[in-house]
Design a protein around this motif. Sequence first.
Motif, PDB file in Angstrom:
ATOM      1  N   PHE A  50      -0.417  -1.459  10.542  1.00 53.11           N
ATOM      2  CA  PHE A  50      -1.662  -0.141  10.223  1.00 53.11           C
ATOM      3  C   PHE A  50      -1.671   0.041  11.582  1.00 53.11           C
ATOM      4  O   PHE A  50      -2.283  -1.327  12.451  1.00 53.11           O
ATOM      5  CB  PHE A  50      -3.008  -0.510   9.201  1.00 53.11           C
ATOM      6  N   LYS A  51      -2.154   1.507  11.980  1.00 53.17           N
ATOM      7  CA  LYS A  51      -2.606   1.382  13.200  1.00 53.17           C
ATOM      8  C   LYS A  51      -3.851   1.432  13.783  1.00 53.17           C
ATOM      9  O   LYS A  51      -4.649   1.482  14.679  1.00 53.17           O
ATOM     10  CB  LYS A  51      -2.362   3.608  13.334  1.00 53.17           C
ATOM     11  N   ASP A  55      -6.825   4.146   8.921  1.00 58.73           N
ATOM     12  CA  ASP A  55      -5.112   4.366   7.640  1.00 58.73           C
ATOM     13  C   ASP A  55      -5.260   3.151   6.735  1.00 58.73           C
ATOM     14  O   ASP A  55      -5.192   3.878   5.594  1.00 58.73           O
ATOM     15  CB  ASP A  55      -4.192   3.867   9.084  1.00 58.73           C
ATOM     16  N   GLU A  59      -4.555   4.417   2.572  1.00 62.02           N
ATOM     17  CA  GLU A  59      -3.503   3.753   1.872  1.00 62.02           C
ATOM     18  C   GLU A  59      -4.046   2.690   0.724  1.00 62.02           C
ATOM     19  O   GLU A  59      -3.635   3.195  -0.327  1.00 62.02           O
ATOM     20  CB  GLU A  59      -2.631   3.016   2.693  1.00 62.02           C
ATOM     21  N   ARG A 124      -7.970  13.561   4.741  1.00 64.73           N
ATOM     22  CA  ARG A 124      -6.938  12.654   3.606  1.00 64.73           C
ATOM     23  C   ARG A 124      -7.248  12.339   2.298  1.00 64.73           C
ATOM     24  O   ARG A 124      -5.941  12.517   1.319  1.00 64.73           O
ATOM     25  CB  ARG A 124      -6.595  11.393   4.783  1.00 64.73           C
TER      26      ARG A 124
END
Length: 193
Positions: A50-51, A55, A59, A124
Amino acid sequence: MRYSLEHKARNHENILSVAARSFREHGGESGIGTVMKKVGLTKGGFYRHFKSKDDLFVEAVARAFDETGRGMVEVAKAAPEGQALRAIIERYLSVAHANSLGTGCALSALGPELARKPVGVRKRIEALQETYRERLLPFAPGATREEKLARLKLLFPSMAGVLMMARVVSDPQRREQRLMEARNFFIKCFAEG
Protein backbone atom coordinates in the motif's frame (compact mmCIF):
# COMPACT_ATOMS: atom_id res chain seq x y z
CA MET A 1 14.76 -12.76 -0.93
CA ARG A 2 12.25 -12.28 -3.77
CA TYR A 3 8.72 -13.58 -3.37
CA SER A 4 6.43 -14.70 -6.18
CA LEU A 5 3.55 -12.52 -7.31
CA GLU A 6 1.17 -15.14 -5.92
CA HIS A 7 2.84 -14.92 -2.51
CA LYS A 8 2.62 -11.14 -2.58
CA ALA A 9 -1.06 -11.32 -3.62
CA ARG A 10 -1.83 -13.70 -0.71
CA ASN A 11 -0.08 -11.37 1.72
CA HIS A 12 -1.95 -8.37 0.30
CA GLU A 13 -5.23 -10.25 0.71
CA ASN A 14 -4.37 -11.22 4.29
CA ILE A 15 -3.44 -7.65 5.20
CA LEU A 16 -6.67 -6.37 3.71
CA SER A 17 -8.79 -8.98 5.46
CA VAL A 18 -7.22 -8.32 8.86
CA ALA A 19 -7.40 -4.54 8.38
CA ALA A 20 -11.07 -4.62 7.35
CA ARG A 21 -11.92 -6.44 10.58
CA SER A 22 -9.49 -4.52 12.80
CA PHE A 23 -10.63 -1.08 11.61
CA ARG A 24 -14.29 -1.97 12.25
CA GLU A 25 -13.46 -3.35 15.70
CA HIS A 26 -10.92 -0.78 16.87
CA GLY A 27 -11.24 2.18 14.52
CA GLY A 28 -9.18 3.43 11.64
CA GLU A 29 -6.40 4.49 13.93
CA SER A 30 -5.45 0.86 14.51
CA GLY A 31 -1.75 0.88 13.87
CA ILE A 32 -0.19 -0.50 10.73
CA GLY A 33 2.18 -2.39 13.01
CA THR A 34 -0.73 -4.12 14.73
CA VAL A 35 -2.29 -5.16 11.42
CA MET A 36 1.02 -6.38 10.02
CA LYS A 37 1.82 -8.29 13.20
CA LYS A 38 -1.55 -10.10 13.04
CA VAL A 39 -0.70 -11.14 9.48
CA GLY A 40 2.78 -12.27 10.50
CA LEU A 41 4.66 -9.60 8.55
CA THR A 42 6.87 -6.70 9.54
CA LYS A 43 5.69 -3.11 9.57
CA GLY A 44 8.35 -2.32 6.96
CA GLY A 45 6.69 -4.70 4.50
CA PHE A 46 3.50 -2.63 4.55
CA TYR A 47 4.70 -0.25 1.83
CA ARG A 48 5.24 -3.10 -0.60
CA HIS A 49 1.45 -3.47 -0.59
CA PHE A 50 0.00 0.00 0.00
CA LYS A 51 1.16 3.54 -0.73
CA SER A 52 -0.19 4.86 2.57
CA LYS A 53 -2.36 4.04 5.55
CA ASP A 54 -5.19 5.96 3.87
CA ASP A 55 -4.93 3.61 0.87
CA LEU A 56 -5.20 0.62 3.19
CA PHE A 57 -8.11 2.28 5.00
CA VAL A 58 -10.04 2.85 1.75
CA GLU A 59 -9.38 -0.70 0.54
CA ALA A 60 -10.43 -2.09 3.93
CA VAL A 61 -13.65 -0.06 3.84
CA ALA A 62 -14.24 -1.31 0.29
CA ARG A 63 -13.82 -4.86 1.55
CA ALA A 64 -16.26 -4.21 4.40
CA PHE A 65 -18.88 -2.71 2.06
CA ASP A 66 -18.45 -5.67 -0.26
CA GLU A 67 -18.88 -8.21 2.55
CA THR A 68 -21.93 -6.45 3.96
CA GLY A 69 -23.42 -5.91 0.51
CA ARG A 70 -22.94 -9.54 -0.42
CA GLY A 71 -24.73 -10.60 2.76
CA MET A 72 -27.62 -8.21 2.13
CA VAL A 73 -28.06 -9.43 -1.45
CA GLU A 74 -28.04 -13.07 -0.30
CA VAL A 75 -30.74 -12.33 2.29
CA ALA A 76 -32.81 -10.40 -0.25
CA LYS A 77 -32.62 -13.14 -2.87
CA ALA A 78 -33.58 -15.79 -0.31
CA ALA A 79 -36.61 -13.82 0.89
CA PRO A 80 -40.14 -14.61 -0.31
CA GLU A 81 -41.26 -12.54 -3.28
CA GLY A 82 -41.97 -8.96 -2.29
CA GLN A 83 -40.14 -9.32 1.04
CA ALA A 84 -36.54 -8.59 -0.04
CA LEU A 85 -36.22 -5.14 1.51
CA ARG A 86 -37.94 -6.30 4.68
CA ALA A 87 -35.39 -9.13 4.95
CA ILE A 88 -32.52 -6.68 4.43
CA ILE A 89 -33.84 -4.37 7.16
CA GLU A 90 -34.37 -7.29 9.54
CA ARG A 91 -30.84 -8.55 8.99
CA TYR A 92 -29.22 -5.13 9.19
CA LEU A 93 -31.00 -4.19 12.41
CA SER A 94 -30.54 -7.58 14.07
CA VAL A 95 -28.86 -8.29 17.38
CA ALA A 96 -26.42 -10.56 15.53
CA HIS A 97 -25.31 -7.67 13.31
CA ALA A 98 -25.10 -5.29 16.27
CA ASN A 99 -22.93 -7.79 18.13
CA SER A 100 -20.63 -8.40 15.15
CA LEU A 101 -18.67 -5.20 15.07
CA GLY A 102 -15.66 -6.67 13.24
CA THR A 103 -17.71 -8.18 10.44
CA GLY A 104 -20.59 -5.71 10.33
CA CYS A 105 -21.34 -2.51 8.48
CA ALA A 106 -18.36 -0.19 8.07
CA LEU A 107 -20.56 2.90 8.06
CA SER A 108 -22.02 2.13 11.49
CA ALA A 109 -18.58 1.22 12.88
CA LEU A 110 -16.56 4.05 11.33
CA GLY A 111 -19.05 6.80 10.38
CA PRO A 112 -17.66 9.64 12.52
CA GLU A 113 -14.10 8.68 11.55
CA LEU A 114 -14.99 8.67 7.86
CA ALA A 115 -16.21 12.25 8.22
CA ARG A 116 -12.82 13.35 9.61
CA LYS A 117 -10.74 11.83 6.81
CA PRO A 118 -9.11 14.08 4.19
CA VAL A 119 -11.32 15.10 1.25
CA GLY A 120 -9.55 12.71 -1.13
CA VAL A 121 -10.28 9.75 1.13
CA ARG A 122 -13.90 10.85 1.67
CA LYS A 123 -14.42 11.08 -2.10
CA ARG A 124 -13.16 7.53 -2.50
CA ILE A 125 -15.46 6.36 0.30
CA GLU A 126 -18.40 8.15 -1.37
CA ALA A 127 -17.70 6.23 -4.58
CA LEU A 128 -17.71 2.99 -2.57
CA GLN A 129 -21.07 3.93 -1.06
CA GLU A 130 -22.47 4.53 -4.55
CA THR A 131 -21.36 1.05 -5.60
CA TYR A 132 -22.95 -0.41 -2.46
CA ARG A 133 -26.24 1.38 -3.20
CA GLU A 134 -26.21 0.20 -6.82
CA ARG A 135 -25.90 -3.37 -5.59
CA LEU A 136 -29.01 -2.96 -3.43
CA LEU A 137 -31.00 -0.87 -5.92
CA PRO A 138 -33.02 -3.83 -7.27
CA PHE A 139 -34.53 -4.35 -3.81
CA ALA A 140 -35.48 -0.72 -3.14
CA PRO A 141 -39.04 0.56 -3.50
CA GLY A 142 -39.81 3.23 -6.04
CA ALA A 143 -41.13 3.71 -9.54
CA THR A 144 -37.94 5.20 -10.96
CA ARG A 145 -34.23 4.71 -10.46
CA GLU A 146 -34.04 8.17 -8.86
CA GLU A 147 -36.80 7.33 -6.36
CA LYS A 148 -35.07 4.08 -5.43
CA LEU A 149 -31.71 5.83 -4.96
CA ALA A 150 -33.30 8.58 -2.88
CA ARG A 151 -34.82 6.00 -0.55
CA LEU A 152 -31.59 4.02 -0.21
CA LYS A 153 -29.63 7.22 0.49
CA LEU A 154 -31.98 7.85 3.40
CA LEU A 155 -32.56 4.29 4.61
CA PHE A 156 -29.02 2.97 5.01
CA PRO A 157 -27.39 5.95 6.74
CA SER A 158 -30.41 6.07 9.07
CA MET A 159 -30.12 2.38 9.89
CA ALA A 160 -26.35 2.81 10.37
CA GLY A 161 -27.02 5.50 12.95
CA VAL A 162 -29.51 3.30 14.79
CA LEU A 163 -27.08 0.37 14.71
CA MET A 164 -24.25 2.55 15.98
CA MET A 165 -26.36 3.81 18.88
CA ALA A 166 -27.70 0.32 19.66
CA ARG A 167 -24.10 -0.82 20.05
CA VAL A 168 -23.66 1.82 22.75
CA VAL A 169 -26.47 0.31 24.85
CA SER A 170 -24.96 -2.01 27.44
CA ASP A 171 -28.15 -3.82 28.46
CA PRO A 172 -28.89 -6.63 25.94
CA GLN A 173 -32.65 -6.36 26.43
CA ARG A 174 -32.68 -2.61 25.83
CA ARG A 175 -30.44 -3.13 22.79
CA GLU A 176 -32.87 -5.68 21.34
CA GLN A 177 -35.82 -3.38 22.12
CA ARG A 178 -34.17 -0.45 20.35
CA LEU A 179 -33.36 -2.59 17.30
CA MET A 180 -36.88 -4.05 17.19
CA GLU A 181 -38.46 -0.60 17.33
CA ALA A 182 -36.21 0.59 14.52
CA ARG A 183 -36.88 -2.52 12.42
CA ASN A 184 -40.62 -1.96 12.77
CA PHE A 185 -40.29 1.71 11.87
CA PHE A 186 -38.11 1.16 8.78
CA ILE A 187 -40.21 -1.76 7.55
CA LYS A 188 -43.37 0.34 7.88
CA CYS A 189 -41.81 3.36 6.15
CA PHE A 190 -39.82 1.61 3.41
CA ALA A 191 -40.87 -2.00 2.91
CA GLU A 192 -44.65 -2.03 3.24
CA GLY A 193 -47.06 -0.73 0.72
